[in-house]
Scaffold this motif. Sequence first.
Motif, PDB file in Angstrom:
ATOM      1  N   LEU A  73       0.848  -1.186   0.000  1.00 50.64           N
ATOM      2  CA  LEU A  73       0.000   0.000   0.000  1.00 50.64           C
ATOM      3  C   LEU A  73       0.884   1.235   0.000  1.00 50.64           C
ATOM      4  O   LEU A  73       1.888   1.291   0.723  1.00 50.64           O
ATOM      5  N   CYS A  74       0.512   2.225  -0.802  1.00 52.77           N
ATOM      6  CA  CYS A  74       1.231   3.504  -0.828  1.00 52.77           C
ATOM      7  C   CYS A  74       0.289   4.608  -0.347  1.00 52.77           C
ATOM      8  O   CYS A  74      -0.900   4.603  -0.669  1.00 52.77           O
ATOM      9  N   ALA A  75       0.848   5.556   0.419  1.00 53.02           N
ATOM     10  CA  ALA A  75       0.044   6.652   0.961  1.00 53.02           C
ATOM     11  C   ALA A  75       0.917   7.888   1.108  1.00 53.02           C
ATOM     12  O   ALA A  75       2.138   7.833   0.976  1.00 53.02           O
ATOM     13  N   ARG A  76       0.284   8.996   1.411  1.00 54.37           N
ATOM     14  CA  ARG A  76       0.972  10.261   1.662  1.00 54.37           C
ATOM     15  C   ARG A  76       1.368  10.356   3.129  1.00 54.37           C
ATOM     16  O   ARG A  76       0.593  10.001   4.015  1.00 54.37           O
ATOM     17  N   GLU A  77       2.538  10.891   3.360  1.00 54.39           N
ATOM     18  CA  GLU A  77       2.999  11.187   4.724  1.00 54.39           C
ATOM     19  C   GLU A  77       2.339  12.498   5.172  1.00 54.39           C
ATOM     20  O   GLU A  77       2.008  13.353   4.342  1.00 54.39           O
ATOM     21  N   VAL A  78       2.145  12.673   6.459  1.00 55.11           N
ATOM     22  CA  VAL A  78       1.608  13.922   6.988  1.00 55.11           C
ATOM     23  C   VAL A  78       2.576  15.054   6.638  1.00 55.11           C
ATOM     24  O   VAL A  78       3.793  14.932   6.840  1.00 55.11           O
ATOM     25  N   ASN A  79       2.043  16.147   6.109  1.00 53.57           N
ATOM     26  CA  ASN A  79       2.866  17.267   5.662  1.00 53.57           C
ATOM     27  C   ASN A  79       3.120  18.231   6.831  1.00 53.57           C
ATOM     28  O   ASN A  79       2.432  19.229   6.991  1.00 53.57           O
ATOM     29  N   VAL A  80       4.122  17.919   7.633  1.00 51.81           N
ATOM     30  CA  VAL A  80       4.467  18.747   8.789  1.00 51.81           C
ATOM     31  C   VAL A  80       5.437  19.841   8.340  1.00 51.81           C
ATOM     32  O   VAL A  80       6.476  19.536   7.743  1.00 51.81           O
ATOM     33  N   PRO A  81       5.125  21.113   8.606  1.00 53.17           N
ATOM     34  CA  PRO A  81       6.026  22.195   8.207  1.00 53.17           C
ATOM     35  C   PRO A  81       7.437  21.989   8.772  1.00 53.17           C
ATOM     36  O   PRO A  81       7.611  21.646   9.946  1.00 53.17           O
ATOM     37  N   GLY A  82       8.426  22.162   7.911  1.00 49.40           N
ATOM     38  CA  GLY A  82       9.822  22.052   8.325  1.00 49.40           C
ATOM     39  C   GLY A  82      10.362  20.631   8.385  1.00 49.40           C
ATOM     40  O   GLY A  82      11.517  20.418   8.751  1.00 49.40           O
ATOM     41  N   SER A  83       9.542  19.638   8.027  1.00 46.76           N
ATOM     42  CA  SER A  83      10.021  18.254   8.082  1.00 46.76           C
ATOM     43  C   SER A  83      10.946  17.954   6.901  1.00 46.76           C
ATOM     44  O   SER A  83      10.982  18.675   5.908  1.00 46.76           O
ATOM     45  N   LEU A  84      11.687  16.864   7.027  1.00 49.19           N
ATOM     46  CA  LEU A  84      12.642  16.451   6.012  1.00 49.19           C
ATOM     47  C   LEU A  84      11.925  16.202   4.683  1.00 49.19           C
ATOM     48  O   LEU A  84      10.927  15.483   4.644  1.00 49.19           O
ATOM     49  N   PRO A  85      12.423  16.785   3.585  1.00 46.96           N
ATOM     50  CA  PRO A  85      11.780  16.594   2.284  1.00 46.96           C
ATOM     51  C   PRO A  85      12.245  15.315   1.586  1.00 46.96           C
ATOM     52  O   PRO A  85      13.240  14.709   1.959  1.00 46.96           O
ATOM     53  N   ARG A  86      11.478  14.916   0.560  1.00 53.12           N
ATOM     54  CA  ARG A  86      11.808  13.813  -0.351  1.00 53.12           C
ATOM     55  C   ARG A  86      12.096  12.501   0.383  1.00 53.12           C
ATOM     56  O   ARG A  86      13.089  11.843   0.132  1.00 53.12           O
ATOM     57  N   VAL A  87      11.179  12.124   1.293  1.00 55.94           N
ATOM     58  CA  VAL A  87      11.359  10.925   2.117  1.00 55.94           C
ATOM     59  C   VAL A  87      10.383   9.830   1.697  1.00 55.94           C
ATOM     60  O   VAL A  87       9.196  10.088   1.503  1.00 55.94           O
TER      61      VAL A  87
END
Length: 121
Positions: A73-87
């Motif tokens: 299964l593929c899903a979106r990670e929670v978009n937390v401001p300032g979190s590490l990009p492209r993970v």
Amino acid sequence: MRLYALRGATTVQANEASAILEATEELMRELLERNALAAEDLVSCIFTLTDDLDAEFPAVAARRIGLSQVPLLCAREVNVPGSLPRVIRVMLHCYAPDGHEARHVYLGEARTLRQDLAGAQ
């Protein structure tokens, strides 16, 4: 035998299908190797990607390395401001012998996500 959940993550330099596939393959191979697992030991895998990655599904990479009978299964990670990009993250469910020492895998810049595991990387 006991059910385990293993975690892993990696990063890519660009939102390109080839980069997502290569990074996911490396992550999955490393998880399987470090935990002495075969495809038949796996129950399921849940992949998440940060919002800046949409060029390919990580599940495609898992299929390419022989996990064709494993539910993915593929899903979106929670978009937390300032979190590490492209993970790319994964939670892998598997059966292993009682007493198995779970070996989680964090590669690339994702190593910063679990500095408590730095000695095990």
